[in-house]
Design a protein around this motif. Structure first.
Motif, mmCIF file in Angstrom:
data_model
loop_
_atom_site.group_PDB
_atom_site.id
_atom_site.type_symbol
_atom_site.label_atom_id
_atom_site.label_comp_id
_atom_site.label_asym_id
_atom_site.label_seq_id
_atom_site.Cartn_x
_atom_site.Cartn_y
_atom_site.Cartn_z
ATOM 1 N N ILE A 1 119.711 81.122 -1.269
ATOM 2 C CA ILE A 1 118.756 81.265 -0.152
ATOM 3 C C ILE A 1 118.539 82.721 0.200
ATOM 4 C CG2 ILE A 1 118.404 80.735 2.279
ATOM 5 C CD1 ILE A 1 119.790 78.146 1.877
ATOM 6 N N SER A 2 119.604 83.517 0.209
ATOM 7 C CA SER A 2 119.488 84.910 0.660
ATOM 8 C C SER A 2 118.536 85.705 -0.214
ATOM 9 C CB SER A 2 120.875 85.576 0.664
ATOM 10 O OG SER A 2 121.452 85.548 -0.638
ATOM 11 N N ARG A 3 118.427 85.343 -1.502
ATOM 12 C CA ARG A 3 117.503 86.081 -2.388
ATOM 13 C C ARG A 3 116.052 85.805 -2.046
ATOM 14 N NH1 ARG A 3 120.948 84.000 -6.411
ATOM 15 N NH2 ARG A 3 119.290 82.626 -7.108
ATOM 16 N N HIS A 4 115.778 84.625 -1.482
ATOM 17 C CA HIS A 4 114.384 84.242 -1.189
ATOM 18 C C HIS A 4 114.004 84.528 0.247
ATOM 19 C CE1 HIS A 4 113.955 82.145 -5.056
ATOM 20 N NE2 HIS A 4 115.213 81.753 -4.871
ATOM 21 N N MET A 5 114.945 85.028 1.065
ATOM 22 C CA MET A 5 114.632 85.373 2.446
ATOM 23 C C MET A 5 114.366 86.859 2.614
ATOM 24 S SD MET A 5 117.349 82.951 4.488
ATOM 25 C CE MET A 5 116.834 83.560 6.089
ATOM 26 N N ARG A 6 114.517 87.647 1.560
ATOM 27 C CA ARG A 6 114.300 89.094 1.654
ATOM 28 C C ARG A 6 112.829 89.423 1.591
ATOM 29 N NH1 ARG A 6 119.047 90.673 -2.723
ATOM 30 N NH2 ARG A 6 120.778 89.953 -1.490
ATOM 31 N N PRO B 1 110.553 74.596 -13.137
ATOM 32 C CA PRO B 1 111.971 74.993 -13.214
ATOM 33 C C PRO B 1 112.236 76.417 -12.721
ATOM 34 C CG PRO B 1 111.305 73.876 -15.232
ATOM 35 C CD PRO B 1 110.057 74.133 -14.456
ATOM 36 N N LEU B 2 111.254 77.306 -12.883
ATOM 37 C CA LEU B 2 111.464 78.697 -12.473
ATOM 38 C C LEU B 2 111.332 78.881 -10.967
ATOM 39 C CD1 LEU B 2 109.566 80.585 -15.328
ATOM 40 C CD2 LEU B 2 112.036 80.350 -15.037
ATOM 41 N N ILE B 3 110.449 78.111 -10.343
ATOM 42 C CA ILE B 3 110.252 78.276 -8.895
ATOM 43 C C ILE B 3 111.049 77.261 -8.079
ATOM 44 C CG2 ILE B 3 107.943 79.199 -9.286
ATOM 45 C CD1 ILE B 3 106.803 76.546 -8.303
ATOM 46 N N ALA B 4 111.791 76.383 -8.757
ATOM 47 C CA ALA B 4 112.560 75.359 -8.033
ATOM 48 C C ALA B 4 113.535 75.954 -7.015
ATOM 49 C CB ALA B 4 113.287 74.455 -9.020
ATOM 50 N N PRO B 5 114.264 77.049 -7.341
ATOM 51 C CA PRO B 5 115.136 77.624 -6.306
ATOM 52 C C PRO B 5 114.380 78.091 -5.065
ATOM 53 C CG PRO B 5 115.765 78.436 -8.465
ATOM 54 C CD PRO B 5 114.467 77.705 -8.645
ATOM 55 N N ILE C 1 111.520 76.820 -3.961
ATOM 56 C CA ILE C 1 111.098 75.618 -3.234
ATOM 57 C C ILE C 1 112.274 75.036 -2.459
ATOM 58 C CG2 ILE C 1 110.207 73.285 -3.500
ATOM 59 C CD1 ILE C 1 108.730 74.221 -5.990
ATOM 60 N N ALA C 2 113.449 75.002 -3.105
ATOM 61 C CA ALA C 2 114.633 74.443 -2.440
ATOM 62 C C ALA C 2 115.034 75.276 -1.226
ATOM 63 C CB ALA C 2 115.791 74.357 -3.430
ATOM 64 N N ALA C 3 114.955 76.606 -1.354
ATOM 65 C CA ALA C 3 115.303 77.468 -0.220
ATOM 66 C C ALA C 3 114.350 77.248 0.944
ATOM 67 C CB ALA C 3 115.276 78.936 -0.655
ATOM 68 N N GLY C 4 113.048 77.204 0.669
ATOM 69 C CA GLY C 4 112.083 76.958 1.742
ATOM 70 C C GLY C 4 112.218 75.575 2.336
ATOM 71 N N ALA C 5 112.515 74.569 1.483
ATOM 72 C CA ALA C 5 112.695 73.210 1.989
ATOM 73 C C ALA C 5 113.904 73.117 2.906
ATOM 74 C CB ALA C 5 112.839 72.236 0.822
ATOM 75 N N PHE C 6 114.974 73.825 2.550
ATOM 76 C CA PHE C 6 116.167 73.813 3.403
ATOM 77 C C PHE C 6 115.877 74.446 4.761
ATOM 78 C CE2 PHE C 6 119.870 76.206 4.951
ATOM 79 C CZ PHE C 6 120.727 75.149 5.226
ATOM 80 N N ILE C 7 115.214 75.598 4.746
ATOM 81 C CA ILE C 7 114.884 76.272 6.009
ATOM 82 C C ILE C 7 113.943 75.405 6.840
ATOM 83 C CG2 ILE C 7 113.834 78.321 7.032
ATOM 84 C CD1 ILE C 7 114.634 79.822 4.464
#
Length: 292
Positions: free
Chosen positions: A287-292, A212-216, A218-224
């Protein structure tokens, strides 16, 4: 008596500004010039990046029979033709969706497993393994496609949809690995220790605490990764067989042969879909938080 002569001593008509005030004025002017220059450069960069997309979208509404800007008139005819008279483009679109979905699903399993094994390790072998896994991000896509083609030829497997999926896994998994590793590095390790101390198994702790903590992430990387796989040309060009013509390759062929305006209509649909998906994923996963 003039004001500049008081008690026999000359007095200057104007007092020079204080050095601190001069320094503040100089610093303010320097900041303003810096912001102005880099603001203009930013606007120029934005125009160069967005202008081609805007031109293609405007051209997709042309009433003419060729790709020409500015259009002689505006019409929805090419979007109607795309829906009613383009079964080959719709088939290529569906194939691209299936390819991107399959590659992303496999990449999620592989990348999350690798991230769990490497994220919290500081050994040299772990850093070397991570660099190897992320290397497709630094290599040219054409080189990756050519090397995969030579690898499959040496293995004697030939080209098929399966080899195309494997090629796309190689280029999408690094994105998911990167964002998942970033999410794991931000997670408090005490949470897992607490779960284990309460008797949770490794799988139960992963399912109820880590995932649950890393799901965002994973979702951001999956989208990219999904968008990169869907839009990829280089790897698809080398690994596609006669029955696996994805949408980017099909669009390339129709533009190369007769500058078909339907390619602009397809681009307009893809741009709109990408914008909608980016807004949704930004709200859901940030997504923007995980692309920094």
């Amino acid at each position: 008596m003039p004001d500049q002569f008081v008690s026999g001593a000359p007095v200057p008509l104007s007092t020079p500004a204080h050095p601190a005030a001069q320094a503040r004025l100089g610093g303010r002017a320097e900041r303003l010039s810096f912001q102005l220059v880099f603001g203009l450069l930013g606007v120029l960069a934005a125009v160069l990046l967005l202008a081609p997309t805007v031109i293609v979208v405007i051209t997709s509404f042309t009433s003419g029979y060729s790709l020409k800007f500015p259009p002689p008139g505006y019409s929805m005819r090419w979007y109607e033709a795309l829906w009613n008279d383009s079964p080959e483009l719709i088939e290529a679109f569906v194939l691209s969706l299936e390819l991107a979905a399959a590659a992303t699903a496999i990449s999620i399993v592989l990348a999350v497993s690798a991230a769990l094994a490497l994220a919290r390790r500081r050994e040299a072998w772990a850093r070397a393994a991570e660099a190897v896994f992320l290397s497709p991000l630094m290599l040219p896509a054409l080189a990756i496609g050519l090397s995969l083609l030579m690898l499959f030829n040496l293995a004697g497997t030939g080209l098929s949809f399966a080899t195309l999926v494997l090629g796309h896994v190689a280029i999408t998994a690094p994105y998911i690995l990167r964002t998942t590793t970033a999410s794991l590095s931000q997670m408090d390790g005490a949470l897992l220790e607490s779960a284990h101390s309460l008797g949770a198994s490794a799988f139960h702790a992963f399912r109820t605490v880590t995932l649950p903590l890393i799901a965002p992430g994973i979702a951001a990387g999956a989208f990219i990764g999904f968008m990169y796989s869907f839009d990829n040309v280089a790897v698809s060009l080398f690994l596609s067989d006669a029955r696996s013509e994805v949408l980017p390759i099909r669009m390339w062929h129709i533009i190369e042969s007769n500058l078909d305006v339907r390619a602009a209509a397809v681009s307009g649909v893809l741009v709109a879909a990408t914008v909608v998906l980016m807004v949704v994923m930004e709200r859901v996963a940030g997504i923007s938080r995980h692309m920094r």
